[in-house]
Design a protein around this motif. Structure first.
Motif, PDB file in Angstrom:
ATOM      1  N   GLY A   1     -10.338  -3.644  -1.099  1.00  0.00           N
ATOM      2  CA  GLY A   1      -9.474  -2.478  -0.964  1.00  0.00           C
ATOM      3  C   GLY A   1      -8.892  -2.066  -2.295  1.00  0.00           C
ATOM      4  O   GLY A   1      -9.380  -2.457  -3.364  1.00  0.00           O
ATOM      5  N   THR A   2      -7.837  -1.259  -2.231  1.00  0.00           N
ATOM      6  CA  THR A   2      -7.195  -0.760  -3.443  1.00  0.00           C
ATOM      7  C   THR A   2      -5.745  -1.250  -3.497  1.00  0.00           C
ATOM      8  O   THR A   2      -5.142  -1.573  -2.475  1.00  0.00           O
ATOM      9  CB  THR A   2      -7.208   0.779  -3.496  1.00  0.00           C
ATOM     10  OG1 THR A   2      -6.555   1.291  -2.340  1.00  0.00           O
ATOM     11  CG2 THR A   2      -8.630   1.308  -3.561  1.00  0.00           C
ATOM     12  N   THR A   3      -5.226  -1.298  -4.718  1.00  0.00           N
ATOM     13  CA  THR A   3      -3.840  -1.742  -4.913  1.00  0.00           C
ATOM     14  C   THR A   3      -2.868  -0.618  -4.534  1.00  0.00           C
ATOM     15  O   THR A   3      -3.206   0.562  -4.663  1.00  0.00           O
ATOM     16  CB  THR A   3      -3.610  -2.124  -6.382  1.00  0.00           C
ATOM     17  OG1 THR A   3      -3.936  -1.012  -7.218  1.00  0.00           O
ATOM     18  CG2 THR A   3      -4.443  -3.321  -6.773  1.00  0.00           C
TER      19      THR A   3
ATOM     20  N   HIS B   1       0.265  -2.443   8.470  1.00  0.00           N
ATOM     21  CA  HIS B   1       0.167  -1.714   7.199  1.00  0.00           C
ATOM     22  C   HIS B   1       1.541  -1.167   6.796  1.00  0.00           C
ATOM     23  O   HIS B   1       1.973  -1.313   5.642  1.00  0.00           O
ATOM     24  CB  HIS B   1      -0.841  -0.580   7.360  1.00  0.00           C
ATOM     25  CG  HIS B   1      -0.869   0.388   6.220  1.00  0.00           C
ATOM     26  ND1 HIS B   1      -1.386   0.076   4.976  1.00  0.00           N
ATOM     27  CD2 HIS B   1      -0.425   1.670   6.127  1.00  0.00           C
ATOM     28  CE1 HIS B   1      -1.259   1.121   4.184  1.00  0.00           C
ATOM     29  NE2 HIS B   1      -0.691   2.102   4.855  1.00  0.00           N
TER      30      HIS B   1
ATOM     31  N   ASN C   1      -4.716   4.539   4.628  1.00  0.00           N
ATOM     32  CA  ASN C   1      -4.252   4.895   3.280  1.00  0.00           C
ATOM     33  C   ASN C   1      -3.346   6.124   3.316  1.00  0.00           C
ATOM     34  O   ASN C   1      -3.599   7.137   2.669  1.00  0.00           O
ATOM     35  CB  ASN C   1      -5.451   5.148   2.353  1.00  0.00           C
ATOM     36  CG  ASN C   1      -6.183   3.869   2.032  1.00  0.00           C
ATOM     37  OD1 ASN C   1      -5.590   2.790   2.032  1.00  0.00           O
ATOM     38  ND2 ASN C   1      -7.484   3.978   1.766  1.00  0.00           N
TER      39      ASN C   1
ATOM     40  N   ARG D   1      -2.247  -4.141  -2.472  1.00  0.00           N
ATOM     41  CA  ARG D   1      -2.928  -4.733  -1.326  1.00  0.00           C
ATOM     42  C   ARG D   1      -2.373  -6.126  -1.087  1.00  0.00           C
ATOM     43  O   ARG D   1      -2.092  -6.862  -2.031  1.00  0.00           O
ATOM     44  CB  ARG D   1      -4.434  -4.810  -1.596  1.00  0.00           C
ATOM     45  CG  ARG D   1      -5.235  -5.552  -0.564  1.00  0.00           C
ATOM     46  CD  ARG D   1      -5.355  -4.764   0.727  1.00  0.00           C
ATOM     47  NE  ARG D   1      -6.072  -3.515   0.524  1.00  0.00           N
ATOM     48  CZ  ARG D   1      -6.094  -2.514   1.385  1.00  0.00           C
ATOM     49  NH1 ARG D   1      -5.397  -2.610   2.494  1.00  0.00           N
ATOM     50  NH2 ARG D   1      -6.771  -1.414   1.132  1.00  0.00           N
ATOM     51  N   GLU D   2      -2.198  -6.478   0.188  1.00  0.00           N
ATOM     52  CA  GLU D   2      -1.765  -7.830   0.530  1.00  0.00           C
ATOM     53  C   GLU D   2      -2.786  -8.442   1.477  1.00  0.00           C
ATOM     54  O   GLU D   2      -3.134  -7.859   2.504  1.00  0.00           O
ATOM     55  CB  GLU D   2      -0.384  -7.815   1.180  1.00  0.00           C
ATOM     56  CG  GLU D   2       0.109  -9.200   1.543  1.00  0.00           C
ATOM     57  CD  GLU D   2       1.580  -9.231   1.950  1.00  0.00           C
ATOM     58  OE1 GLU D   2       1.935 -10.035   2.829  1.00  0.00           O
ATOM     59  OE2 GLU D   2       2.368  -8.443   1.369  1.00  0.00           O
TER      60      GLU D   2
ATOM     61  N   GLN E   1      -3.737   2.137  -7.140  1.00  0.00           N
ATOM     62  CA  GLN E   1      -4.980   2.636  -6.558  1.00  0.00           C
ATOM     63  C   GLN E   1      -6.214   2.153  -7.325  1.00  0.00           C
ATOM     64  O   GLN E   1      -7.199   2.872  -7.473  1.00  0.00           O
ATOM     65  CB  GLN E   1      -4.962   4.168  -6.471  1.00  0.00           C
ATOM     66  CG  GLN E   1      -3.898   4.734  -5.548  1.00  0.00           C
ATOM     67  CD  GLN E   1      -4.024   4.195  -4.126  1.00  0.00           C
ATOM     68  OE1 GLN E   1      -5.092   4.266  -3.522  1.00  0.00           O
ATOM     69  NE2 GLN E   1      -2.935   3.641  -3.596  1.00  0.00           N
TER      70      GLN E   1
ATOM     71  N   ASN F   1     -12.674  -7.651   4.207  1.00  0.00           N
ATOM     72  CA  ASN F   1     -11.974  -6.401   3.928  1.00  0.00           C
ATOM     73  C   ASN F   1     -10.561  -6.391   4.484  1.00  0.00           C
ATOM     74  O   ASN F   1      -9.948  -5.346   4.617  1.00  0.00           O
ATOM     75  CB  ASN F   1     -12.748  -5.215   4.513  1.00  0.00           C
ATOM     76  CG  ASN F   1     -14.017  -4.957   3.740  1.00  0.00           C
ATOM     77  OD1 ASN F   1     -14.041  -5.119   2.523  1.00  0.00           O
ATOM     78  ND2 ASN F   1     -15.071  -4.593   4.435  1.00  0.00           N
TER      79      ASN F   1
END
Length: 324
Positions: free
Chosen positions: A139-141, A47, A18, A143-144, A128, A10
């Motif tokens: 996860g959601t876009t 982040h 977020n 994302r790296e 997203q 993850n």
């Protein structure tokens, strides 16, 4: 999914990260990242640094990400980002020396090796979207991720109301990759779509006054040519016969006759062209009312007719070709 020691499927972010800073300027995001770093919240600092780098890429931000991972105690990802900084074409020489020294000590980091890939940037439009790498949710876009073992991976994007998008990508050692997807709304089954027939509206008939004017002008031109040919020229010929013994008068009448011949020819040719043009225009109007106006060959296709101008040294006129 096989991952090296110290790497979770993850990544490093969770729902607490977020936050919405999409409308914030670059300076604000970097300032918030510094505040998170100084308060010891390295996950939030990372982040925000990556968010700033997406807004305006800068290799110094990657270096700060590496330092944040280092402070967090994640030596493997720290080295991945030090390596990303060294590879960057805009990296600074003095800072690259610092990053290379960290990489020289990589043997002491059990989770790191030179077979790991670099950064993996995941993006989608719209954003997203939920992302899965080899079936594992990451996860959601946007994302790296970083530090996956080199090899082939299946990446799937999912978002409610949109068709899934799946791609296969090969991650190479010490290389960065970007994977993007444009998500589309699913198409309705064709059997469920009922298309009502569109009633054709009959075209209103109109008079083409310009075409009739051409026909009228052409008719007048032909009549003028005929008058010169059958009235004026014969009269001039008769007058010439009476002045054979007067060379000056005979020459004047001869020049007059030549002018009359020219007027007759102009009347015939010009009138014929105008007449043919007007008639052709009316025929074209008729045909375009019967068939689509974009069909350039409607007349020939429907009646097998073609009207072609003809000019040579002896004459001028129109040729009507077709099948009868």
């Amino acid at each position: 999914m096989m991952t090296p020691v110290g790497f979770s499927s993850n990544a490093w972010a969770d729902d607490a990260l977020n936050e919405d800073l999409s409308d914030a300027d670059l300076t604000t995001i970097i300032q918030k990242a510094r505040e998170a770093f100084e308060s010891g919240n390295f996950d939030l600092a990372i982040h925000r640094l990556l968010m700033a780098n997406r807004k305006e890429p800068n290799p110094r931000l990657l270096l700060n990400v590496a330092r944040s991972f280092e402070q967090k105690g994640d030596c493997a990802r720290s080295l991945v980002y030090y390596s990303a900084y060294v590879r960057h074409p805009d990296s600074e020489a003095d800072l690259s020396v610092v990053a290379k020294k960290q990489l020289e000590n990589s043997a002491s980091c059990k989770g790191y090796n030179d077979k790991l890939s670099g950064r993996l940037m995941l993006e989608s439009e719209p954003g997203q979207a939920m992302v899965f790498v080899n079936g594992d949710q990451v996860g959601t876009t946007p994302r790296e991720l970083a530090g996956y073992p080199s090899g082939r991976y299946k990446i799937r994007f999912e978002k409610e109301g949109f068709a899934n998008s799946e791609q296969e990508v090969e991650l190479r050692a010490m290389s960065d990759h970007t994977v993007g997807a444009i998500l589309e709304t699913p198409k309705a089954p064709e059997d469920d779509v009922v298309v009502a027939p569109i009633a054709e509206t009959p075209k209103a008939s109109s008079i083409n006054y310009a075409a009739f004017a051409l026909i009228g002008a052409g008719t007048i031109g032909i009549i003028v040519g005929a008058v010169y040919d059958n009235v004026f020229i014969p009269e001039t010929d008769e007058e010439r016969k009476l002045v054979l013994d007067n060379p000056a008068e005979f020459n004047r009448l001869t020049e007059q006759r030549q002018g009359q011949e020219t007027m007759a020819l102009v009347g015939y040719v010009g009138g014929g062209l105008l007449l043919a043009g007007g008639i052709g225009w009316l025929v074209y109007d008729y045909m375009t009312e019967q068939e689509p106006q974009n069909d350039d060959d409607a007349i020939q296709k429907r009646l097998g007719l073609r009207l072609t101008p003809l000019f040579d040294s002896q004459s001028a006129g129109m040729i009507l070709q077709g099948r009868f």
